[in-house]
Design an enzyme around this catalytic site. Structure first.
Site, PDB file in Angstrom:
ATOM      1  N   LYS A  78       5.096  49.609 -15.212  1.00  0.00           N
ATOM      2  CA  LYS A  78       6.409  49.224 -14.690  1.00  0.00           C
ATOM      3  C   LYS A  78       7.125  50.498 -14.283  1.00  0.00           C
ATOM      4  O   LYS A  78       6.821  51.576 -14.807  1.00  0.00           O
ATOM      5  CB  LYS A  78       7.220  48.481 -15.768  1.00  0.00           C
ATOM      6  CG  LYS A  78       8.356  47.655 -15.215  1.00  0.00           C
ATOM      7  CD  LYS A  78       7.889  46.330 -14.650  1.00  0.00           C
ATOM      8  CE  LYS A  78       9.003  45.612 -13.943  1.00  0.00           C
ATOM      9  NZ  LYS A  78       8.622  44.245 -13.540  1.00  0.00           N
ATOM     10  N   ASP A 118      10.691  44.220  -7.863  1.00  0.00           N
ATOM     11  CA  ASP A 118      11.311  43.582  -9.032  1.00  0.00           C
ATOM     12  C   ASP A 118      12.798  43.507  -8.676  1.00  0.00           C
ATOM     13  O   ASP A 118      13.143  43.522  -7.487  1.00  0.00           O
ATOM     14  CB  ASP A 118      11.054  44.407 -10.312  1.00  0.00           C
ATOM     15  CG  ASP A 118      11.478  43.672 -11.591  1.00  0.00           C
ATOM     16  OD1 ASP A 118      10.829  42.693 -11.957  1.00  0.00           O
ATOM     17  OD2 ASP A 118      12.490  44.058 -12.204  1.00  0.00           O
TER      18      ASP A 118
HETATM   19  P1  NDP Z   1      16.360  40.022  -7.468  1.00  0.00           P
HETATM   20  O1  NDP Z   1      16.945  41.366  -7.406  1.00  0.00           O
HETATM   21  O2  NDP Z   1      15.823  39.408  -6.230  1.00  0.00           O
HETATM   22  O3  NDP Z   1      17.426  38.999  -8.076  1.00  0.00           O
HETATM   23  C1  NDP Z   1      17.982  39.186  -9.330  1.00  0.00           C
HETATM   24  C2  NDP Z   1      19.046  38.124  -9.553  1.00  0.00           C
HETATM   25  O4  NDP Z   1      19.471  38.210 -10.902  1.00  0.00           O
HETATM   26  C3  NDP Z   1      20.277  38.306  -8.702  1.00  0.00           C
HETATM   27  O5  NDP Z   1      20.846  37.054  -8.434  1.00  0.00           O
HETATM   28  C4  NDP Z   1      21.174  39.149  -9.603  1.00  0.00           C
HETATM   29  O6  NDP Z   1      22.562  39.013  -9.338  1.00  0.00           O
HETATM   30  C5  NDP Z   1      20.854  38.590 -10.965  1.00  0.00           C
HETATM   31  N1  NDP Z   1      21.042  39.646 -11.983  1.00  0.00           N
HETATM   32  C6  NDP Z   1      20.430  40.855 -12.036  1.00  0.00           C
HETATM   33  N2  NDP Z   1      20.868  41.566 -13.080  1.00  0.00           N
HETATM   34  C7  NDP Z   1      21.776  40.803 -13.692  1.00  0.00           C
HETATM   35  C8  NDP Z   1      22.593  40.972 -14.833  1.00  0.00           C
HETATM   36  N3  NDP Z   1      22.568  42.106 -15.557  1.00  0.00           N
HETATM   37  N4  NDP Z   1      23.399  39.939 -15.172  1.00  0.00           N
HETATM   38  C9  NDP Z   1      23.417  38.781 -14.451  1.00  0.00           C
HETATM   39  N5  NDP Z   1      22.668  38.567 -13.357  1.00  0.00           N
HETATM   40  C10 NDP Z   1      21.875  39.550 -12.984  1.00  0.00           C
HETATM   41  O7  NDP Z   1      15.226  40.092  -8.612  1.00  0.00           O
HETATM   42  P2  NDP Z   1      14.013  39.101  -8.873  1.00  0.00           P
HETATM   43  O8  NDP Z   1      14.414  37.705  -8.527  1.00  0.00           O
HETATM   44  O9  NDP Z   1      12.816  39.677  -8.268  1.00  0.00           O
HETATM   45  O10 NDP Z   1      13.826  39.219 -10.464  1.00  0.00           O
HETATM   46  C11 NDP Z   1      14.521  38.387 -11.391  1.00  0.00           C
HETATM   47  C12 NDP Z   1      13.818  38.429 -12.741  1.00  0.00           C
HETATM   48  O11 NDP Z   1      12.465  37.984 -12.594  1.00  0.00           O
HETATM   49  C13 NDP Z   1      13.702  39.804 -13.399  1.00  0.00           C
HETATM   50  O12 NDP Z   1      13.757  39.671 -14.794  1.00  0.00           O
HETATM   51  C14 NDP Z   1      12.317  40.262 -12.988  1.00  0.00           C
HETATM   52  O13 NDP Z   1      11.794  41.241 -13.869  1.00  0.00           O
HETATM   53  C15 NDP Z   1      11.562  38.948 -13.113  1.00  0.00           C
HETATM   54  N6  NDP Z   1      10.306  38.889 -12.375  1.00  0.00           N
HETATM   55  C16 NDP Z   1      10.264  39.093 -11.028  1.00  0.00           C
HETATM   56  C17 NDP Z   1       9.076  38.991 -10.343  1.00  0.00           C
HETATM   57  C18 NDP Z   1       9.005  39.101  -8.858  1.00  0.00           C
HETATM   58  O14 NDP Z   1       7.936  38.852  -8.315  1.00  0.00           O
HETATM   59  N7  NDP Z   1      10.079  39.430  -8.151  1.00  0.00           N
HETATM   60  C19 NDP Z   1       7.816  38.743 -11.062  1.00  0.00           C
HETATM   61  C20 NDP Z   1       7.986  38.447 -12.470  1.00  0.00           C
HETATM   62  C21 NDP Z   1       9.190  38.542 -13.082  1.00  0.00           C
HETATM   63  P3  NDP Z   1      23.368  40.233  -8.673  1.00  0.00           P
HETATM   64  O15 NDP Z   1      22.987  40.228  -7.239  1.00  0.00           O
HETATM   65  O16 NDP Z   1      24.796  39.884  -8.919  1.00  0.00           O
HETATM   66  O17 NDP Z   1      22.921  41.476  -9.409  1.00  0.00           O
END
Ligand code: NDP
Length: 380
Positions: A78, A118
């Site tokens: 990571k 991510d």
């Molecule tokens: P994105 O950046 O596309 O989206 C993240 C989302 O979560 C946004 O809506 C963001 O809101 C919100 N968010 C982020 N940090 C916080 C916080 N501290 N509090 C509240 N909301 C928050 O990321 P992903 O969708 O790619 O990833 C989301 C999750 O999925 C993570 O945990 C990641 O590790 C996991 N994941 C992702 C994979 C992938 O293929 N992308 C694979 C496996 C797991 P805002 O814009 O306001 O920050």
């Protein structure tokens, strides 16, 4: 145990970059190459101000087991940086990504370490990172990074993979209680890559997602989230979730609201770690939730998980339920190695089979070790 808890290599580096006003900033970059027992290091990059060694380390540790569960030949890693992409121009993002890769490239390689996206790292960032790698090494080494655009070595279904995979996994859990998504009310936190494609697949399977969120608050739309609008706002215009409201009069926006208070059949945390605690779990159970699965990495606190276990509701742990993203990344590596490209339907079918395989392995191991239906024990 001693060998698996100690990362094989931990890299930390300086990322200097210049903003649009000409001011210099310095961020910190990380890559933890945790374990290569099964294949090249594989795991995403996260750009978020909360990133530090602890965050990258727990994500890397989880990644080892997640990757192993997919049954594909990938080790665990990571990385990321404490950089905040919010409010930055395209040019600033590009300069940051180029500076980040200028340091990281020496540790990467299609048979060494293969990052992906991510939080805060989507196809735009992957494009800038790959471009810089190509420039420095003078090689079109497509298999060195995944999540690329479709025109330069990306895989179809990679964008959708984590969300779709999550829904496929939940569908398998639901079958064990003779249920399906048809007619179910769902709540999905976040509105990024994972959340958007979770909503899309649920709607395709006849369920209805009534709430999504970002870090400022949540929206509730009793008629079901308008997916085209969500994509336009978040993927194209990069706006906030509250901007959904002017388009749909029946929808409600709750700034700083707690999305887990909304009654639903299925709850899918898809934003970030520790976003669902014990109180949230209790209110979900009280409101009759039948299934929870982690689209994000470790979104449920250990106390929340205990509440779900006690209530005997279905629970899909992230390392199993969100493995569709990295699995499709491995399929992207396979296509890159063969210099070929598979179509959407074929790749989605592969993803579905992989998720069914992950579910089957969790389920069988849980039975074997005397914890039937406990997919956490099964996955571990
Ligand atoms: P994105 O950046 O596309 O989206 C993240 C989302 O979560 C946004 O809506 C963001 O809101 C919100 N968010 C982020 N940090 C916080 C916080 N501290 N509090 C509240 N909301 C928050 O990321 P992903 O969708 O790619 O990833 C989301 C999750 O999925 C993570 O945990 C990641 O590790 C996991 N994941 C992702 C994979 C992938 O293929 N992308 C694979 C496996 C797991 P805002 O814009 O306001 O920050």
């Amino acid at each position: 145990m001693e060998r698996i808890v100690e990362p094989e290599r931990q890299i930390v580096f300086r990322v200097p970059w210049v903003d649009d006003k000409g001011e210099i900033h310095v961020n910190r970059g990380f890559r933890i190459e945790f374990n290569s027992a099964l294949g090249p290091y594989k795991g995403g990059l996260r750009f978020h101000p909360s990133v530090n060694f602890g965050v990258i380390k727990f994500l890397g540790f989880e990644q080892i087991f997640k990757n192993s569960l997919t049954d594909l030949p990938i080790g665990g890693a990571k990385g990321g940086a404490d950089f905040d992409p919010k409010g930055k121009s395209d040019k600033e993002i590009m300069l940051f990504c180029q500076s980040f890769m200028t340091e990281l490239y020496r540790h990467l390689g299609e048979n060494t370490d293969v990052p992906a996206g991510d939080i805060g790292v989507g196809s735009r960032e992957i494009g800038y990172l790959f471009g810089q790698y190509k420039r420095i090494t003078n090689k079109f080494e497509a298999g060195v990074i995944t999540g690329k655009g479709l025109r330069y070595g990306g895989s179809s279904v990679r964008t959708e993979a984590t969300g779709y995979g999550l829904v496929f996994f939940v569908d398998e859990m639901l079958k064990t209680i003779n249920e399906t998504f048809e007619g179910k009310t769902c709540v999905v936190s976040g509105s990024g890559n994972v959340a958007i494609y979770t909503v899309e697949k649920i709607h395709q399977l006849g369920g209805k997602v009534i709430a999504v969120s970002d870090s400022d608050g949540y929206i509730y739309d009793k008629e079901g989230i308008d997916l085209d609008l969500l994509k336009q706002l978040k993927e194209v215009e990069r706006r906030r979730i509250k901007d959904y409201i002017p388009y749909h009069k029946q929808a409600i926006y709750k700034p700083n609201g707690n999305i887990w208070e909304i009654p639903c059949d299925i709850a899918l945390p898809c934003a970030t770690q520790n976003e669902l605690d014990e109180n949230d779990a209790e209110s979900l159970v009280k409101n009759g939730v039948i299934a929870i699965a982690e689209g994000a990495n470790m979104p449920c606190t250990p106390a929340a998980i205990r509440v779900f276990e006690k209530a005997k509701v279905l629970f899909g742990p992230g390392k199993a339920a969100n493995g569709g993203g990295v699995a499709t990344s491995a399929l992207e590596m396979e296509q890159n190695a063969g210099k070929t490209r598979w179509d959407f339907e074929y790749t989605e079918n592969k993803l579905k089979k992989i998720m069914q395989g992950i579910f089957r392995r969790c389920s069988q191991a849980a039975i074997e070790y005397g914890f039937p239906n406990n997919y956490i024990v099964g996955a571990n």
